[in-house]
Scaffold this active site. Structure first.
Site, PDB file in Angstrom:
ATOM      1  N   TYR A 123       0.818  -1.213   0.000  1.00 30.65           N
ATOM      2  CA  TYR A 123       0.000   0.000   0.000  1.00 30.65           C
ATOM      3  C   TYR A 123       0.852   1.263   0.000  1.00 30.65           C
ATOM      4  O   TYR A 123       0.322   2.366   0.154  1.00 30.65           O
ATOM      5  CB  TYR A 123      -0.917   0.015   1.218  1.00 30.65           C
ATOM      6  CG  TYR A 123      -2.059  -0.982   1.183  1.00 30.65           C
ATOM      7  CD1 TYR A 123      -2.211  -1.858   0.120  1.00 30.65           C
ATOM      8  CD2 TYR A 123      -2.980  -1.054   2.220  1.00 30.65           C
ATOM      9  CE1 TYR A 123      -3.246  -2.775   0.094  1.00 30.65           C
ATOM     10  CE2 TYR A 123      -4.018  -1.973   2.198  1.00 30.65           C
ATOM     11  CZ  TYR A 123      -4.147  -2.825   1.135  1.00 30.65           C
ATOM     12  OH  TYR A 123      -5.173  -3.731   1.110  1.00 30.65           O
ATOM     13  N   LYS A 153       4.381 -13.968   5.908  1.00 34.70           N
ATOM     14  CA  LYS A 153       4.608 -14.916   4.817  1.00 34.70           C
ATOM     15  C   LYS A 153       6.106 -14.923   4.482  1.00 34.70           C
ATOM     16  O   LYS A 153       6.523 -14.862   3.320  1.00 34.70           O
ATOM     17  CB  LYS A 153       3.763 -14.521   3.601  1.00 34.70           C
ATOM     18  CG  LYS A 153       3.703 -15.591   2.510  1.00 34.70           C
ATOM     19  CD  LYS A 153       3.020 -16.877   2.953  1.00 34.70           C
ATOM     20  CE  LYS A 153       2.930 -17.872   1.800  1.00 34.70           C
ATOM     21  NZ  LYS A 153       2.483 -19.213   2.254  1.00 34.70           N
ATOM     22  N   ASP A 203      -1.380 -17.674   5.372  1.00 30.24           N
ATOM     23  CA  ASP A 203      -2.353 -18.580   4.759  1.00 30.24           C
ATOM     24  C   ASP A 203      -2.818 -19.635   5.754  1.00 30.24           C
ATOM     25  O   ASP A 203      -3.997 -20.004   5.786  1.00 30.24           O
ATOM     26  CB  ASP A 203      -1.791 -19.217   3.487  1.00 30.24           C
ATOM     27  CG  ASP A 203      -0.374 -19.724   3.635  1.00 30.24           C
ATOM     28  OD1 ASP A 203       0.271 -19.458   4.672  1.00 30.24           O
ATOM     29  OD2 ASP A 203       0.125 -20.401   2.709  1.00 30.24           O
ATOM     30  N   ASP A 229      -5.342  -6.167   6.448  1.00 27.54           N
ATOM     31  CA  ASP A 229      -6.559  -5.746   5.767  1.00 27.54           C
ATOM     32  C   ASP A 229      -7.423  -6.961   5.413  1.00 27.54           C
ATOM     33  O   ASP A 229      -8.614  -7.031   5.718  1.00 27.54           O
ATOM     34  CB  ASP A 229      -6.178  -4.967   4.515  1.00 27.54           C
ATOM     35  CG  ASP A 229      -7.340  -4.198   3.908  1.00 27.54           C
ATOM     36  OD1 ASP A 229      -8.436  -4.208   4.488  1.00 27.54           O
ATOM     37  OD2 ASP A 229      -7.146  -3.581   2.853  1.00 27.54           O
ATOM     38  N   ASP A 232     -10.891  -8.675   7.552  1.00 32.25           N
ATOM     39  CA  ASP A 232     -12.164  -8.842   6.841  1.00 32.25           C
ATOM     40  C   ASP A 232     -12.640 -10.291   6.917  1.00 32.25           C
ATOM     41  O   ASP A 232     -13.853 -10.556   7.016  1.00 32.25           O
ATOM     42  CB  ASP A 232     -12.015  -8.424   5.378  1.00 32.25           C
ATOM     43  CG  ASP A 232     -12.143  -6.923   5.183  1.00 32.25           C
ATOM     44  OD1 ASP A 232     -12.004  -6.187   6.181  1.00 32.25           O
ATOM     45  OD2 ASP A 232     -12.373  -6.483   4.043  1.00 32.25           O
TER      46      ASP A 232
END
Length: 327
Positions: A120, A168, A200, A224, A228
């Site tokens: 971002y 990750k 993951d 983010d 969610d």
């Protein structure tokens, strides 16, 4: 002492849920000065700018900012607003409330998300018709700042013993490797317990058994997406608040978007925005008032009235007034 609060409703249901949160804050009779400003799709259509300079400057100078939602111009609005308050961490609680039909009613998590870099950071290019690139930025300094905040966060809370580092680094060895190592080193220096989970694997494990997680520290994009995901466990995005915290100022916003399918109908769920306002109260030092708002929202969620997204038939105004009455 008067606190200046910037109020930026934005687009869609932001125009409905943000005034609802202001109504709740006004009911507390705290010495707040609310200053409203514009941002979002409608403003861009009128002026050519999604975030007018005066709105940015207001957020940069106000004691705190309450934001609603932005539509297609979201990246042009919320990212600069977070920059305006010098936000380095995004706090996103994901909690299931009694009386709400949640997939995992035992869920009670807090995501501490790095808020300035990663993918971002805005370094995106189209090199040719066939090739576009995105540069991911991770710095030791930003990772340290987030880690120090996380250590203080768990130290100040009675019900948090440590935190999980979600990353990750097995694939993004240099970027997430730096993030993981830096956060862990800071935690070790502060005597805070940590564990590590690949992002993951976290996505699967949190769905199967959310109680194994408490405070989650993660890079920008992971925070983010995974927060969610957690929203789906507790009843939807209409229940998730957030705080974008900087060294001196902060911006508070619901996680949900503009919900154009119900915008203007008066049935948007104001809970996430009102809980965001409660987080703002705590940030400004009004701890008792923050607890009172949290309890009033939880009581309303459990006993009604509820908006259609939660299986009820109440309006935004009905729910807001019920929360005010419970105060």
């Amino acid at each position: 002492m008067t606190h200046e609060i910037a109020v930026i409703p934005g687009d869609g249901i932001g125009q409905e849920v943000t005034p609802a949160a202001v109504d709740v804050l006004e009911a507390l009779e705290i010495d707040f000065e609310f200053v409203e400003a514009d941002a979002g799709d409608a403003v861009k259509e009128e002026t050519g700018e999604a975030l007018p300079a005066e709105t940015y400057e207001l957020a940069a100078s106000a004691d705190a900012t309450l934001f609603g939602a932005a539509g297609e111009t979201a990246a042009d609005v919320i990212l600069p607003l977070r920059e305006a308050v010098d936000s380095f961490v995004n706090i996103r609680p994901a909690k299931a409330y009694p009386g709400i039909d949640a997939v995992r009613p035992e869920t009670d998590l807090v995501f501490l998300r790095e808020n300035t870099e990663g993918v971002y950071a805005g370094h995106e290019d189209r090199l040719t018709q066939d090739v576009s690139t995105l540069t991911r930025v991770v710095t030791e300094s930003a990772s340290e700042q987030l880690a120090e905040f996380a250590c203080d966060y768990v130290a100040e809370a009675d019900d948090h013993d440590g935190f999980s580092i979600v990353h990750k680094a097995n694939v993004m060895r240099e970027t997430d490797g730096l993030f993981r190592d830096t956060v862990k080193d800071v935690a070790d220096e502060n005597g805070v317990e940590t564990d590590e989970v690949l992002m993951d694997a976290f996505a699967t494990r949190v769905c199967l058994d959310p109680e194994q997680f408490d405070v989650v520290v993660c890079p920008n994009l992971a925070g983010d997406v995974l927060s969610d995901l957690a929203a789906g466990l507790v009843g939807g995005l209409g229940l998730l608040p957030s705080a974008n915290v900087g060294p001196e100022r902060a911006l508070f916003e619901p996680v949900h978007g503009t919900a154009p399918d119900i915008a203007g109908e008066g049935v948007a769920n104001p809970a996430a925005t009102i809980i965001s306002a409660a987080m703002m109260l705590e940030h400004l030092g009004y701890d008792e008032e923050s607890v009172a708002v949290h309890e009033a929202v939880e009581d309303t969620l459990e006993n009604g009235p509820r908006t259609p997204d939660l299986g009820g038939d109440a309006s935004t105004e009905d729910v807001t007034q019920a929360i005010i009455e419970r105060l």
